[in-house]
Every structure is written in C-alpha cells, then in structure tokens.
Enzyme design. Sequence first.
Site, mmCIF file in Angstrom:
data_model
loop_
_atom_site.group_PDB
_atom_site.id
_atom_site.type_symbol
_atom_site.label_atom_id
_atom_site.label_comp_id
_atom_site.label_asym_id
_atom_site.label_seq_id
_atom_site.Cartn_x
_atom_site.Cartn_y
_atom_site.Cartn_z
ATOM 1 N N LYS A 132 0.639 -1.325 -0.212
ATOM 2 C CA LYS A 132 -0.066 -0.112 0.453
ATOM 3 C C LYS A 132 0.986 0.974 0.048
ATOM 4 C CE LYS A 132 -4.378 -2.020 1.914
ATOM 5 N NZ LYS A 132 -5.245 -1.319 3.233
ATOM 6 N N ASP A 136 -9.878 3.345 1.461
ATOM 7 C CA ASP A 136 -10.791 3.415 3.013
ATOM 8 C C ASP A 136 -10.952 4.713 3.780
ATOM 9 O OD1 ASP A 136 -9.329 0.861 3.225
ATOM 10 O OD2 ASP A 136 -7.199 1.109 3.389
ATOM 11 N N ALA A 185 -2.262 3.428 15.959
ATOM 12 C CA ALA A 185 -1.312 5.178 15.218
ATOM 13 C C ALA A 185 -0.916 3.682 13.887
ATOM 14 C CB ALA A 185 -0.399 5.701 15.910
ATOM 15 N N GLY A 186 -1.231 2.903 13.814
ATOM 16 C CA GLY A 186 -0.724 2.186 12.491
ATOM 17 C C GLY A 186 -1.364 2.460 11.685
ATOM 18 N N PRO A 196 3.579 6.213 22.303
ATOM 19 C CA PRO A 196 2.563 7.852 21.924
ATOM 20 C C PRO A 196 3.696 8.918 20.894
ATOM 21 C CG PRO A 196 3.351 7.323 24.457
ATOM 22 C CD PRO A 196 3.691 6.657 23.549
ATOM 23 N N GLY A 251 -15.660 -3.565 11.939
ATOM 24 C CA GLY A 251 -15.410 -3.688 11.155
ATOM 25 C C GLY A 251 -16.043 -4.819 9.351
HETATM 26 P P1 ATR Z 1 -1.682 -1.852 11.033
HETATM 27 O O1 ATR Z 1 -1.558 -1.146 9.182
HETATM 28 O O2 ATR Z 1 -2.930 -3.005 10.481
HETATM 29 O O3 ATR Z 1 -2.407 -0.538 11.118
HETATM 30 P P2 ATR Z 1 0.430 -1.554 11.485
HETATM 31 O O4 ATR Z 1 1.100 -0.057 10.922
HETATM 32 O O5 ATR Z 1 1.617 -2.955 12.782
HETATM 33 O O6 ATR Z 1 -0.887 -2.505 11.133
HETATM 34 O O7 ATR Z 1 -0.733 -1.398 13.822
HETATM 35 C C1 ATR Z 1 -0.781 -1.570 14.342
HETATM 36 C C2 ATR Z 1 -1.324 -0.468 15.513
HETATM 37 O O8 ATR Z 1 -1.087 -1.742 16.586
HETATM 38 C C3 ATR Z 1 -0.031 0.348 15.763
HETATM 39 O O9 ATR Z 1 -0.838 0.906 16.820
HETATM 40 C C4 ATR Z 1 0.338 -0.807 17.347
HETATM 41 O O10 ATR Z 1 0.541 0.108 18.238
HETATM 42 P P3 ATR Z 1 2.465 0.452 18.315
HETATM 43 O O11 ATR Z 1 2.322 1.848 17.480
HETATM 44 O O12 ATR Z 1 2.922 0.787 19.849
HETATM 45 O O13 ATR Z 1 3.204 -0.830 17.845
HETATM 46 C C5 ATR Z 1 -0.922 -1.184 18.000
HETATM 47 N N1 ATR Z 1 -0.634 -2.345 18.771
HETATM 48 C C6 ATR Z 1 -0.162 -3.911 18.095
HETATM 49 N N2 ATR Z 1 -0.347 -4.851 19.074
HETATM 50 C C7 ATR Z 1 -0.495 -4.259 20.417
HETATM 51 C C8 ATR Z 1 -0.713 -4.463 21.242
HETATM 52 N N3 ATR Z 1 -0.508 -5.739 21.676
HETATM 53 N N4 ATR Z 1 -1.222 -3.646 22.020
HETATM 54 C C9 ATR Z 1 -1.685 -2.090 21.990
HETATM 55 N N5 ATR Z 1 -0.986 -2.489 20.449
HETATM 56 C C10 ATR Z 1 -0.869 -2.685 19.853
#
Ligand code: ATR
Length: 505
Positions: free
Chosen positions: A302, A338, A368-369, A393, A486
């Site tokens: 993407k 999206d 924030a992913g 954060p 979702g």
């Molecule tokens: P996607 O593209 O699906 O959003 P990503 O970019 O890997 O995937 O982002 C995953 C999100 O889920 C992030 O906000 C991640 O938090 P971090 O930025 O701290 O990595 C969050 N996330 C994933 N596993 C987590 C967990 N076990 N507890 C809390 N937040 C989690």
Amino acid sequence: MICLTLTRDTISDDLEDVRHNLDWIDLVELRVDRLSNPDPDAVARFPGELAKMTGGENAGPASILTVRRPADGGSWSGSEADRLAVLSQSISEGGFDYLDLELDLAETPDGRRLAELARSGGTRIIRSVHNFEGMPDDLARLYEDLSAREDEIPKLAVTPRTSADLLVLVGLILDTGPRERIIIGMGAVGFPMRVAARRLGGYLSYASASSNPDVAAAPGHVTPRVLAETYRYREQSPETAVFGIIGNPVLHSGSPEYHNRHFLEKNLDAVYIPFQVDDLDAFFVTAVRLDIRGLSVTVPHKEGVIPHLDETDESVVPVGACNTVLITDGRRRGLNTDVAGFLLPLERAIGASGPEAFDGMRATVIGAGGAARAVVFALLRLGVRLCIVNRTPERAERMGAEIAEAVGGEQPVVAELGPDAASLIEEHGSLIVQTTSVGMEPEVTADPLAFYEFRGHEIAYDLIYAPEQTRFLTRAAAAGCLTIPGTSMFEEQALAQAAHFEHIL
Ligand code: ATR
C-alpha cells in the site's frame, strides 16, 4: 477449455470426480501414474466409460492420457518399458483424444513410434516439459523445441518464484505467435497464468477436484467450478479487461471472489486476478503487457506502490497508503477508498453526512499504525477534534502532526494506551475508533480498552472484521453504545473500489 486432472487411486473414483464436475469441464486428464493399479485394459476402456457418462446425447468431455514420471512431478513407480507399454496399448485401442508425451521422447525410437501410433489413430500429442523447482534458463529455446511440430500442442509447465519470472512467462506467451499452446505458471506466483489462460490465448487450463493444496494435482490448481464461475474462464477473450489485486501473500484474499461477482452481476467483460508480487517494478511492466486496467493494493504494497503512480487523489499522500490504482491511457491514478470506506458506515450510523454532521464532535482513535492513518485523515478533514491513544505515544504524535498539517486540521491530543488515558478518552468520547490488531482472531478475548468503561453515549467503531463482534464492541454494546463492526468498512471500501473499476471500463 477447462481440463480436470484426475489423480485418484482408482478409475471409478476418477469417474466420480468427473461426474461431480461435468458442468464446468471440457476435458479430463487421466493421470495413470496416480492409479494404485494401473491396469492397461482398464485404462484403455476409460474413454468409453467417459462417453457413457453423458448418455451419448452430448459429446462428453475429451480425454488426455498421461503417465507422468517422477522426474516430471509424477508418481509412476514402474519401469520406463512398462510405462511405454501402457501408453502404447491405450493409444492403439483408440479413444483418447490427446496423449501427453514428454519432450525428451520426441527424438527416441520408442517415443517416435508412440507418436506415430497416436497420430494414425487421431490422437493429438501434447508435447510437455515440467519444472516444479523454478524457471529453466533456456525457456525460449525450450519452447521452440516444444513447438517444433505444427500438429502438436506445446505444453510448458514451470514454477515462477518472482514477479520477474512471471513477466518472462507473460512475455513468452505474448511474444510467440498465436497457436494452440499451454503455458503454465505453477504455484502462487504463476496463478494468473492459470486463471487467465484463456484471456492470454492458452489452449486449456488444468484444474483439480479439490483446491486443497495437499490434494490438488499441481501447485496452484483450483476447482473447475472456481475457474468457470469465479473467473468466468469460458467467457474470457483477448478483449476481456484485466483487473487484479497485488499483495504478498495474496491467494487467501476474498477480493477476487468479490470483484469477479460484481463484474458478473453488472455483466461486464472483465476478470479480476490475484498477483503475488515481490517486486513492483517487474510487476508494473507485466501490468502494461497485460493491459491491466485497475488494481486493488494490499499488504505489503500500500505504501510502496505510491512512487509508481502518475497521480494521486488528495488522501493518498497524507494517509501514506494507496489501496486502489486505476490505469487509463497508461496513466496510473492512485486512490484510497479506505477513507470513504471508513466514513460511510459512520455517516449511516449518525444519520447525516458532511462537516455539519460532525460539528462539535470529539473522537478518540486507538492505535497509530497504517489503518489508523486513513481514520485520522478522514476525521481531521471533517474538523473533528481528536485524541490518539497508542502503545507508543511518539508514533501517534508524529502521525497526528503530519496529517494535521496536510489537511490543515487541529493537532490531535496524544496519550499512551493505558488507564491514565481514560479521562482524555472520556473527553473525546463522541466516537471511539479501534484501529489496532488487538482482539483480532485468534486472540478474540483481547480488548485494548479494557480499562475504559463505556458510558453508553459513545459510538464504538472497530476496524477489525474477524471476528465481526470483537470484545471491544460487545462491551460497548452492553453499555448501550451504538457500534459499527469492521465488516462495514471492509464492504464499503470494496464497493467504492468496484464503482471506480466499473467507471473506467
Ligand atoms: P496496521 O497497518 O494494521 O494498522 P501496524 O501499522 O503494525 O498495522 O499498526 C498496528 C497498531 O496496533 C499500532 O498502533 C500498534 O501500536 P504501536 O504503534 O505501539 O506498535 C498497535 N498494536 C499492535 N499490537 C498491540 C498490542 N499488543 N497492544 C497495544 N497496541 C498494539
């Protein structure tokens, strides 16, 4: 034509598979090497049994006789002399429409005798080479050798491992003159060669009674029904517009099912194909060669696809992701459905749309992913005041600042995911959007907001679609909140994409 490869232990089981698939097949290939007792008399009777199946009213499926050696991916355990004897008896009794003979037999006395026998009885020869490991170096030369005789059908079955390999195969089929030929890419990368063989001018495509990879006759086989109904194999022509999805892996995606069904319902001459892509440069050359008109883009491409675009809609760059590519007159336009896919179910829940509907709204985004970015973009653009809560954060801070600047919106407040964030969430509690992977199958009891007690006035929106009802959503619903699963976003983004595809046809 669709050819069902028969690989059961007994001929009666093979015939049973034929019976179940009659509606979708034109041909069957009897793989004698897979029979537990390859009795030559029974093999010779097979075409007759096949003809009986349709009661003689319509011509039944045509038949290919194959006894594959282990070196070519087969299971024949007898001697070469025995193999030639089975072939010779079955062919001399007539009945088989085609005989699959390997290239190395072309110049041997036994091979020449068999070929003569076949020709004199009206059986056509499929001249084959198989490589289950990869791509032979001398592919073009090999194809030339396979094509030596005009009355034979060359069959090249190789295993592309990379996007560059697929490009070589596509080039081979497009750059060699039209003739009856079979060029197969085995495995996940080669999958497009199977499902679009007819669009590419191939003679036939092979299929298995089961698409379970442990049982299927060759890597990448689907069932005849999937070829005929999902990919509308028999309706394909050189004019059929090609769409697809790029990802890695990609064969598990539900998008081909969805978009091909959409094309069928709208009566559009188009096919949608999954491309497992490891190299976008090579893929986009393939896209030009196949005249691909539109693409869905999924993980992990993407972001990487953006430099390959000629233009982008206003969301692609700030969101940092493109999930849709439209190609017209060679120009690639990138979109992100999206954003619309996220907003539409929300507007439906609120019962209104546009900035007024969101006036005064304060919302929380968890995560924030990549998925969060489209949500933050959509909400900031509508003037919603945001709080982003994330395990890390700093990542939320960076994302918030970047997108706020791009859309000219107010910078979001940021907090670390945990009980200390509860009061901020409460202040930004008109809407809570959950974008992390926490709570996704198989960890369905996980809840990223376990510390927060819903008041009942929040709209709770989870981007996770498997399961449809996450722990986060069921807790919100129990507190009286309006909830959005979702699956709603998933369907809306796919629908928006389908509308774009339809529009450019
Ligand atoms: P996607 O593209 O699906 O959003 P990503 O970019 O890997 O995937 O982002 C995953 C999100 O889920 C992030 O906000 C991640 O938090 P971090 O930025 O701290 O990595 C969050 N996330 C994933 N596993 C987590 C967990 N076990 N507890 C809390 N937040 C989690």
